[in-house]
Design an enzyme around this catalytic site. Sequence first.
Site, PDB file in Angstrom:
ATOM      1  N   HIS A  63      36.222  43.351  49.210  1.00 15.09           N
ATOM      2  CA  HIS A  63      37.125  42.414  48.528  1.00 15.09           C
ATOM      3  C   HIS A  63      38.555  42.938  48.639  1.00 15.09           C
ATOM      4  O   HIS A  63      39.018  43.717  47.805  1.00 15.09           O
ATOM      5  CB  HIS A  63      36.711  42.265  47.054  1.00 15.09           C
ATOM      6  CG  HIS A  63      37.474  41.192  46.344  1.00 15.09           C
ATOM      7  ND1 HIS A  63      36.863  40.153  45.658  1.00 15.09           N
ATOM      8  CD2 HIS A  63      38.794  40.968  46.193  1.00 15.09           C
ATOM      9  CE1 HIS A  63      37.771  39.369  45.133  1.00 15.09           C
ATOM     10  NE2 HIS A  63      38.964  39.845  45.441  1.00 15.09           N
ATOM     11  N   HIS A 108      42.495  41.429  50.089  1.00 13.61           N
ATOM     12  CA  HIS A 108      43.239  40.270  50.619  1.00 13.61           C
ATOM     13  C   HIS A 108      44.203  40.716  51.719  1.00 13.61           C
ATOM     14  O   HIS A 108      44.825  41.776  51.634  1.00 13.61           O
ATOM     15  CB  HIS A 108      44.000  39.568  49.496  1.00 13.61           C
ATOM     16  CG  HIS A 108      43.094  38.947  48.479  1.00 13.61           C
ATOM     17  ND1 HIS A 108      42.787  37.613  48.478  1.00 13.61           N
ATOM     18  CD2 HIS A 108      42.397  39.496  47.455  1.00 13.61           C
ATOM     19  CE1 HIS A 108      41.959  37.350  47.474  1.00 13.61           C
ATOM     20  NE2 HIS A 108      41.705  38.485  46.831  1.00 13.61           N
ATOM     21  N   ARG A 112      55.865  34.541  59.032  1.00 15.06           N
ATOM     22  CA  ARG A 112      56.333  33.274  59.609  1.00 15.06           C
ATOM     23  C   ARG A 112      55.927  33.042  61.047  1.00 15.06           C
ATOM     24  O   ARG A 112      56.067  31.933  61.544  1.00 15.06           O
ATOM     25  CB  ARG A 112      57.863  33.215  59.488  1.00 15.06           C
ATOM     26  CG  ARG A 112      58.295  33.342  58.043  1.00 15.06           C
ATOM     27  CD  ARG A 112      59.766  33.114  57.844  1.00 15.06           C
ATOM     28  NE  ARG A 112      60.112  33.346  56.436  1.00 15.06           N
ATOM     29  CZ  ARG A 112      61.326  33.269  55.950  1.00 15.06           C
ATOM     30  NH1 ARG A 112      62.325  32.957  56.740  1.00 15.06           N
ATOM     31  NH2 ARG A 112      61.539  33.493  54.659  1.00 15.06           N
ATOM     32  N   ASP A 138      39.510  31.925  52.522  1.00 10.36           N
ATOM     33  CA  ASP A 138      39.409  31.385  51.162  1.00 10.36           C
ATOM     34  C   ASP A 138      40.307  30.175  50.927  1.00 10.36           C
ATOM     35  O   ASP A 138      41.391  30.037  51.503  1.00 10.36           O
ATOM     36  CB  ASP A 138      39.629  32.476  50.090  1.00 10.36           C
ATOM     37  CG  ASP A 138      41.087  32.847  49.872  1.00 10.36           C
ATOM     38  OD1 ASP A 138      41.886  32.737  50.824  1.00 10.36           O
ATOM     39  OD2 ASP A 138      41.422  33.265  48.749  1.00 10.36           O
ATOM     40  N   GLY A 189      43.004  32.406  44.025  1.00 13.76           N
ATOM     41  CA  GLY A 189      44.092  31.868  43.209  1.00 13.76           C
ATOM     42  C   GLY A 189      43.692  31.771  41.754  1.00 13.76           C
ATOM     43  O   GLY A 189      42.632  32.254  41.346  1.00 13.76           O
ATOM     44  N   GLU A 231      37.341  36.036  36.823  1.00 12.93           N
ATOM     45  CA  GLU A 231      38.421  37.043  36.831  1.00 12.93           C
ATOM     46  C   GLU A 231      39.345  36.796  35.635  1.00 12.93           C
ATOM     47  O   GLU A 231      39.693  37.722  34.921  1.00 12.93           O
ATOM     48  CB  GLU A 231      39.197  36.950  38.157  1.00 12.93           C
ATOM     49  CG  GLU A 231      40.352  37.946  38.278  1.00 12.93           C
ATOM     50  CD  GLU A 231      41.157  37.778  39.581  1.00 12.93           C
ATOM     51  OE1 GLU A 231      41.026  36.712  40.231  1.00 12.93           O
ATOM     52  OE2 GLU A 231      41.913  38.697  39.919  1.00 12.93           O
ATOM     53  N   ASP A 259      41.201  44.867  46.271  1.00 18.22           N
ATOM     54  CA  ASP A 259      41.851  43.561  46.045  1.00 18.22           C
ATOM     55  C   ASP A 259      43.192  43.411  46.784  1.00 18.22           C
ATOM     56  O   ASP A 259      43.223  42.824  47.854  1.00 18.22           O
ATOM     57  CB  ASP A 259      42.004  43.290  44.547  1.00 18.22           C
ATOM     58  CG  ASP A 259      41.893  41.817  44.208  1.00 18.22           C
ATOM     59  OD1 ASP A 259      41.531  41.022  45.096  1.00 18.22           O
ATOM     60  OD2 ASP A 259      42.145  41.446  43.044  1.00 18.22           O
TER      61      ASP A 259
HETATM   62  O1  LIG Z   1      50.010  28.859  49.974  1.00 19.15           O
HETATM   63  C1  LIG Z   1      50.397  28.000  49.182  1.00 19.15           C
HETATM   64  O2  LIG Z   1      51.294  27.217  49.475  1.00 19.15           O
HETATM   65  C2  LIG Z   1      49.791  27.910  47.824  1.00 19.15           C
HETATM   66  C3  LIG Z   1      50.079  26.849  47.001  1.00 19.15           C
HETATM   67  C4  LIG Z   1      49.531  26.815  45.723  1.00 19.15           C
HETATM   68  C5  LIG Z   1      48.680  27.820  45.279  1.00 19.15           C
HETATM   69  C6  LIG Z   1      48.400  28.867  46.132  1.00 19.15           C
HETATM   70  C7  LIG Z   1      47.535  29.943  45.648  1.00 19.15           C
HETATM   71  O3  LIG Z   1      47.000  29.862  44.586  1.00 19.15           O
HETATM   72  C8  LIG Z   1      47.382  31.132  46.497  1.00 19.15           C
HETATM   73  C9  LIG Z   1      46.585  32.206  45.832  1.00 19.15           C
HETATM   74  C10 LIG Z   1      46.399  33.375  46.770  1.00 19.15           C
HETATM   75  O4  LIG Z   1      46.118  34.515  46.018  1.00 19.15           O
HETATM   76  C11 LIG Z   1      45.230  35.288  46.758  1.00 19.15           C
HETATM   77  N1  LIG Z   1      44.752  36.338  45.877  1.00 19.15           N
HETATM   78  C12 LIG Z   1      45.089  37.630  46.030  1.00 19.15           C
HETATM   79  N2  LIG Z   1      44.542  38.356  45.071  1.00 19.15           N
HETATM   80  C13 LIG Z   1      43.846  37.533  44.280  1.00 19.15           C
HETATM   81  C14 LIG Z   1      43.053  37.732  43.124  1.00 19.15           C
HETATM   82  O5  LIG Z   1      42.884  38.843  42.594  1.00 19.15           O
HETATM   83  N3  LIG Z   1      42.485  36.633  42.568  1.00 19.15           N
HETATM   84  C15 LIG Z   1      42.632  35.405  43.103  1.00 19.15           C
HETATM   85  N4  LIG Z   1      43.374  35.179  44.217  1.00 19.15           N
HETATM   86  C16 LIG Z   1      43.969  36.225  44.795  1.00 19.15           C
HETATM   87  C17 LIG Z   1      44.258  34.281  47.285  1.00 19.15           C
HETATM   88  O6  LIG Z   1      43.531  34.766  48.369  1.00 19.15           O
HETATM   89  C18 LIG Z   1      45.213  33.182  47.719  1.00 19.15           C
HETATM   90  O7  LIG Z   1      45.684  33.453  49.013  1.00 19.15           O
HETATM   91  C19 LIG Z   1      48.928  28.917  47.409  1.00 19.15           C
HETATM   92 ZN   LIG Z   2      40.708  38.907  45.059  1.00 19.99          ZN
END
Ligand SMILES: O=C(O)c1cccc(C(=O)CC[C@H]2O[C@@H](n3cnc4c(=O)[nH]cnc43)[C@H](O)[C@@H]2O)c1
Ligand SMILES: [Zn+2]
EC number: 3.5.4.40
Length: 353
Positions: free
Chosen positions: A27, A29, A82, A149, A183, A213, A291
């Site tokens: 796990h 990212h 980018r 994801d 997210g 979580e 994480d």
């Molecule tokens: O990319 C976008 O434009 C966008 C728009 C709205 C919402 C989102 C997200 O919610 C992206 C979440 C992002 O967070 C990552 N992530 C990393 N660590 C964690 C965690 O501990 N718990 C949950 N999510 C996590 C996940 O993989 C998403 O890439 C994006």
């Molecule tokens: Zn995570």
Amino acid sequence: MTEHLVDPDVPRDLHAFIAGLPKAELHVHHVGSASPRIVSELAARHPDSRVPTDPEALVDYFTFTDFAHFIDVYLSVVDLIRTPEDVRLLTYEVARDLARQQVRYAELTITPFSSTRRGIDERAFMDAIEDARKAAEAEFGTVLRWCFDIPGEAGLESAEETARLATDDRLRPEGLVSFGLGGPEIGVARPQFKPYFDRAIAAGLHSVPHAGETTGPETVWDALTELRAERIGHGTSSARDPKLLAHLAERRIPLEVCPTSNIATRAVRTLDEHPIKEFVRAGVLVTINSDDPPMFGTDLNNEYAVAARLLDLDERGLAALAKDGVEASFLDAPGKARITDEIDTYTAAWLAS
Ligand SMILES: O=C(O)c1cccc(C(=O)CC[C@H]2O[C@@H](n3cnc4c(=O)[nH]cnc43)[C@H](O)[C@@H]2O)c1
Ligand SMILES: [Zn+2]
């Protein structure tokens, strides 16, 4: 051994044992693994960004008031990636950092929607991660696999796009093994994603959503029953439901536990209050993971040291934990046996020395 991560409550020789222990990381990212050096290099390339260019300033920038703040900062780093070359560089450097910690196998969670919606061509994106995966395996010996994801808060459009990228035979990368959901959880009910998980599972992918979580055990139940989860990302709140713990233990459904992450995002107040002990006591298969390591000021070795302290583990206990990580992975049987044997050989040699 990274000096700033030496826990004074864990003997130095146990830190040294962990540093050399072969491990699996299940796990972690993609963007959340960008080292301060990579983040500052990308920030310098893109002066319009609010991300600091000074690696030392990143420590403050990566201090979170709550989970929503963490996601806001996370997305500011996503904005720095980018071009396909940025994607390749990031992936390759993440593999290098994993290899330095004796990680032999890692399932890296990637959010392709975040990159394609920011204009990176989907074909070029897949080529970049695959090119980095093959180079990393050849040069560092670390095997990488992907979990794509859905960023749940971005809505069903992101679910559709992620499912398409994961299941289209012309695009789906060779290293893809699983399908996830990340997210924020609050206000993002798991059941709405069922059709997308059904498609991914039908295409041969494993189901590994984040759940429990930042919300209660009902989210973990939803992940199990609606999304057919084979492992749970975090699952922290499962500790509040004895029936759920018994179910996870009986079905051997592993939890991907990331202790320092839970403190950094303020999902759990302190490490001593982390429910990892309850999971183990209930017989749940616990795996240890990092994480978003640089964002949380940690790495996988430090998470093993944290686990050693919280679970009172010696070398044999840590080796068993590492083997549980391998067992819970989506590696094939010969791959699992190879790393497990390596863990046994390393541990026997360490204890004999
Ligand atoms: O990319 C976008 O434009 C966008 C728009 C709205 C919402 C989102 C997200 O919610 C992206 C979440 C992002 O967070 C990552 N992530 C990393 N660590 C964690 C965690 O501990 N718990 C949950 N999510 C996590 C996940 O993989 C998403 O890439 C994006
Ligand atoms: Zn995570």
